[in-house]
Design a protein around this motif. Structure first.
Motif, PDB file in Angstrom:
ATOM      1  N   ASN A 126      -6.259  -5.199   2.218  1.00  0.00           N
ATOM      2  CA  ASN A 126      -5.779  -4.400   1.089  1.00  0.00           C
ATOM      3  C   ASN A 126      -4.873  -5.223   0.180  1.00  0.00           C
ATOM      4  O   ASN A 126      -4.945  -5.115  -1.045  1.00  0.00           O
ATOM      5  CB  ASN A 126      -5.026  -3.167   1.591  1.00  0.00           C
ATOM      6  CG  ASN A 126      -5.934  -2.133   2.180  1.00  0.00           C
ATOM      7  OD1 ASN A 126      -7.139  -2.148   1.942  1.00  0.00           O
ATOM      8  ND2 ASN A 126      -5.393  -1.233   2.962  1.00  0.00           N
ATOM      9  N   CYS A 141       0.826  -1.211   0.000  1.00  0.00           N
ATOM     10  CA  CYS A 141       0.000   0.000   0.000  1.00  0.00           C
ATOM     11  C   CYS A 141       0.860   1.259   0.000  1.00  0.00           C
ATOM     12  O   CYS A 141       0.550   2.222  -0.704  1.00  0.00           O
ATOM     13  CB  CYS A 141      -0.941   0.015   1.201  1.00  0.00           C
ATOM     14  SG  CYS A 141      -2.297  -1.142   1.041  1.00  0.00           S
ATOM     15  N   PHE A 142       1.912   1.259   0.760  1.00  0.00           N
ATOM     16  CA  PHE A 142       2.756   2.446   0.817  1.00  0.00           C
ATOM     17  C   PHE A 142       3.566   2.620  -0.464  1.00  0.00           C
ATOM     18  O   PHE A 142       3.867   3.738  -0.844  1.00  0.00           O
ATOM     19  CB  PHE A 142       3.645   2.437   2.054  1.00  0.00           C
ATOM     20  CG  PHE A 142       2.854   2.691   3.296  1.00  0.00           C
ATOM     21  CD1 PHE A 142       2.204   3.899   3.478  1.00  0.00           C
ATOM     22  CD2 PHE A 142       2.712   1.725   4.258  1.00  0.00           C
ATOM     23  CE1 PHE A 142       1.442   4.142   4.609  1.00  0.00           C
ATOM     24  CE2 PHE A 142       1.959   1.957   5.384  1.00  0.00           C
ATOM     25  CZ  PHE A 142       1.315   3.167   5.557  1.00  0.00           C
ATOM     26  N   ARG A 143       3.890   1.549  -1.123  1.00  0.00           N
ATOM     27  CA  ARG A 143       4.568   1.673  -2.418  1.00  0.00           C
ATOM     28  C   ARG A 143       3.625   2.259  -3.454  1.00  0.00           C
ATOM     29  O   ARG A 143       4.039   3.029  -4.311  1.00  0.00           O
ATOM     30  CB  ARG A 143       5.084   0.309  -2.874  1.00  0.00           C
ATOM     31  CG  ARG A 143       6.291  -0.114  -2.048  1.00  0.00           C
ATOM     32  CD  ARG A 143       7.104  -1.203  -2.669  1.00  0.00           C
ATOM     33  NE  ARG A 143       7.624  -0.803  -3.964  1.00  0.00           N
ATOM     34  CZ  ARG A 143       7.668  -1.610  -5.018  1.00  0.00           C
ATOM     35  NH1 ARG A 143       7.222  -2.832  -4.933  1.00  0.00           N
ATOM     36  NH2 ARG A 143       8.172  -1.203  -6.150  1.00  0.00           N
ATOM     37  N   LEU A 144       2.345   1.896  -3.380  1.00  0.00           N
ATOM     38  CA  LEU A 144       1.375   2.392  -4.353  1.00  0.00           C
ATOM     39  C   LEU A 144       0.967   3.845  -4.068  1.00  0.00           C
ATOM     40  O   LEU A 144       0.767   4.619  -4.974  1.00  0.00           O
ATOM     41  CB  LEU A 144       0.120   1.509  -4.356  1.00  0.00           C
ATOM     42  CG  LEU A 144       0.313   0.092  -4.888  1.00  0.00           C
ATOM     43  CD1 LEU A 144      -0.971  -0.713  -4.718  1.00  0.00           C
ATOM     44  CD2 LEU A 144       0.712   0.127  -6.360  1.00  0.00           C
ATOM     45  N   ARG A 145       0.779   4.183  -2.815  1.00  0.00           N
ATOM     46  CA  ARG A 145       0.282   5.510  -2.446  1.00  0.00           C
ATOM     47  C   ARG A 145       1.089   6.056  -1.279  1.00  0.00           C
ATOM     48  O   ARG A 145       0.556   6.363  -0.221  1.00  0.00           O
ATOM     49  CB  ARG A 145      -1.188   5.451  -2.076  1.00  0.00           C
ATOM     50  CG  ARG A 145      -2.071   5.021  -3.204  1.00  0.00           C
ATOM     51  CD  ARG A 145      -3.512   5.172  -2.793  1.00  0.00           C
ATOM     52  NE  ARG A 145      -4.389   5.202  -3.930  1.00  0.00           N
ATOM     53  CZ  ARG A 145      -4.688   6.284  -4.628  1.00  0.00           C
ATOM     54  NH1 ARG A 145      -4.163   7.429  -4.341  1.00  0.00           N
ATOM     55  NH2 ARG A 145      -5.521   6.209  -5.642  1.00  0.00           N
ATOM     56  N   TRP A 146       2.386   6.196  -1.460  1.00  0.00           N
ATOM     57  CA  TRP A 146       3.288   6.598  -0.380  1.00  0.00           C
ATOM     58  C   TRP A 146       2.907   7.938   0.223  1.00  0.00           C
ATOM     59  O   TRP A 146       2.811   8.080   1.429  1.00  0.00           O
ATOM     60  CB  TRP A 146       4.722   6.620  -0.899  1.00  0.00           C
ATOM     61  CG  TRP A 146       5.672   7.332  -0.001  1.00  0.00           C
ATOM     62  CD1 TRP A 146       6.305   8.495  -0.259  1.00  0.00           C
ATOM     63  CD2 TRP A 146       6.078   6.944   1.303  1.00  0.00           C
ATOM     64  NE1 TRP A 146       7.104   8.858   0.796  1.00  0.00           N
ATOM     65  CE2 TRP A 146       6.970   7.919   1.776  1.00  0.00           C
ATOM     66  CE3 TRP A 146       5.780   5.884   2.143  1.00  0.00           C
ATOM     67  CZ2 TRP A 146       7.558   7.862   3.022  1.00  0.00           C
ATOM     68  CZ3 TRP A 146       6.382   5.826   3.385  1.00  0.00           C
ATOM     69  CH2 TRP A 146       7.254   6.803   3.803  1.00  0.00           C
ATOM     70  N   GLU A 186       0.165   9.698   0.492  1.00  0.00           N
ATOM     71  CA  GLU A 186      -1.050   9.778   1.298  1.00  0.00           C
ATOM     72  C   GLU A 186      -0.943   8.987   2.596  1.00  0.00           C
ATOM     73  O   GLU A 186      -1.720   9.188   3.516  1.00  0.00           O
ATOM     74  CB  GLU A 186      -2.240   9.274   0.483  1.00  0.00           C
ATOM     75  CG  GLU A 186      -2.554  10.191  -0.682  1.00  0.00           C
ATOM     76  CD  GLU A 186      -3.069   9.432  -1.885  1.00  0.00           C
ATOM     77  OE1 GLU A 186      -3.337   8.233  -1.764  1.00  0.00           O
ATOM     78  OE2 GLU A 186      -3.179  10.057  -2.939  1.00  0.00           O
ATOM     79  N   ASN A 187      -0.025   8.065   2.670  1.00  0.00           N
ATOM     80  CA  ASN A 187       0.083   7.189   3.839  1.00  0.00           C
ATOM     81  C   ASN A 187       1.322   7.436   4.685  1.00  0.00           C
ATOM     82  O   ASN A 187       1.563   6.726   5.643  1.00  0.00           O
ATOM     83  CB  ASN A 187       0.091   5.731   3.374  1.00  0.00           C
ATOM     84  CG  ASN A 187      -1.234   5.325   2.805  1.00  0.00           C
ATOM     85  OD1 ASN A 187      -2.223   5.296   3.510  1.00  0.00           O
ATOM     86  ND2 ASN A 187      -1.265   5.044   1.515  1.00  0.00           N
ATOM     87  N   ARG A 188       2.114   8.424   4.338  1.00  0.00           N
ATOM     88  CA  ARG A 188       3.387   8.655   5.014  1.00  0.00           C
ATOM     89  C   ARG A 188       3.217   8.876   6.515  1.00  0.00           C
ATOM     90  O   ARG A 188       3.918   8.273   7.314  1.00  0.00           O
ATOM     91  CB  ARG A 188       4.094   9.840   4.379  1.00  0.00           C
ATOM     92  CG  ARG A 188       5.486  10.055   4.925  1.00  0.00           C
ATOM     93  CD  ARG A 188       6.188  11.222   4.266  1.00  0.00           C
ATOM     94  NE  ARG A 188       6.012  11.184   2.834  1.00  0.00           N
ATOM     95  CZ  ARG A 188       5.857  12.268   2.082  1.00  0.00           C
ATOM     96  NH1 ARG A 188       5.871  13.460   2.623  1.00  0.00           N
ATOM     97  NH2 ARG A 188       5.704  12.170   0.790  1.00  0.00           N
TER      98      ARG A 188
END
Length: 190
Positions: free
Chosen positions: A175, A130-135, A137-139
Motif C-alpha cells: 500500500n 493508510c490510517f492517516r488517509l482512511r482512519w 475505515e481502518n480503526r
C-alpha cells in the motif's frame, strides 16, 4: 469461539481466549524476569521456583494462573521502574529479535537481531500512511493489530509471536508503494 466454548465447558465460567494470561504476565514480571523467555545467561525465565510450584499444587488451571497473575501485578506495583525496564526490553525484543540488548553486539547478534527490520519499518510506515488517509475505515483493524503487539510486550515479548504479523506488514508495504507511486506518477501509468 470454539476455545471460548471449550473453556466454558471445562471451567464453568466465561474465559474468552486463554486461561493462562496470569502465567504469561508472571513470566514477564517477576524478580527473575528478563523481558524475554531467557535471561542473559540463556536460562529460562518461565520456570516456576519450588516455592511457587508448591503454592499452586492442588489448584485447578484457572486458579493457578490467577494466583500467578496476582503475584505479577504485585511485582509491578512494588517495582514500577524495573517493570518499565522490562516492558521496554520486551518491546525491543518483540520487534527486533531474540537477544539481550545490554550485552556487547557482535555481527551475529546484529544479523539475528535485525532480521526483518526492513519489513517492520516499511510496514509500519505503510500502516501509518493508510490510517492517516482512511482512519475511520481502518480503526478496528489498527486496534486489533496494536492490541496484539501490546499483549506480548506486557508479558514476555516472545519474538515468535511477531512472525504472524509479517504478512500484514507486507500488505501495508504494498500500500505504501502504491500511495507513493500514485503521488509521483499517478496510478493510471501502471
Amino acid at each position: 469461539a470454539p476455545w471460548t466454548y471449550r473453556n466454558y465447558i471445562v471451567f464453568k465460567k466465561l474465559i474468552p481466549v486463554t486461561s493462562n494470561s496470569g502465567l504469561e504476565l508472571w513470566i514477564g514480571n517477576h524478580a527473575g524476569a528478563s523481558g524475554a523467555l531467557q535471561n542473559e545467561r540463556l536460562q529460562n525465565t518461565d520456570e516456576l521456583p519450588e516455592n511457587l510450584r508448591s503454592a499452586i499444587d492442588g489448584l485447578n488451571e484457572v486458579e493457578r494462573y490467577q494466583y500467578l497473575g496476582r503475584i505479577a501485578v504485585s511485582y509491578i506495583y512494588s517495582n514500577p521502574f524495573d517493570a518499565l525496564h522490562l516492558r521496554i526490553y520486551s518491546f525491543l525484543q518483540f520487534w527486533f529479535g531474540d537477544f539481550h540488548w545490554h550485552r556487547p553486539f557482535s555481527t551475529r547478534h546484529l544479523i539475528l537481531g535485525y532480521r526483518g527490520i526492513t519489513t517492520i519499518l516499511l510496514g509500519w510506515a505503510g500502516l501509518w500512511k493508510c490510517f492517516r488517509l482512511r482512519w475511520g475505515e481502518n480503526r478496528l483493524f489498527l486496534l486489533i493489530f496494536v492490541g496484539l503487539c501490546i499483549i506480548y510486550t506486557v508479558t514476555h515479548g516472545g519474538v515468535k509471536y511477531r512472525d504472524g504479523l509479517f504478512p500484514v506488514l507486507s500488505i501495508y508495504i504494498g500500500n505504501l508503494f502504491l500511495i507513493c507511486y500514485d503521488k509521483t506518477f499517478g496510478l493510471k501509468s501502471l
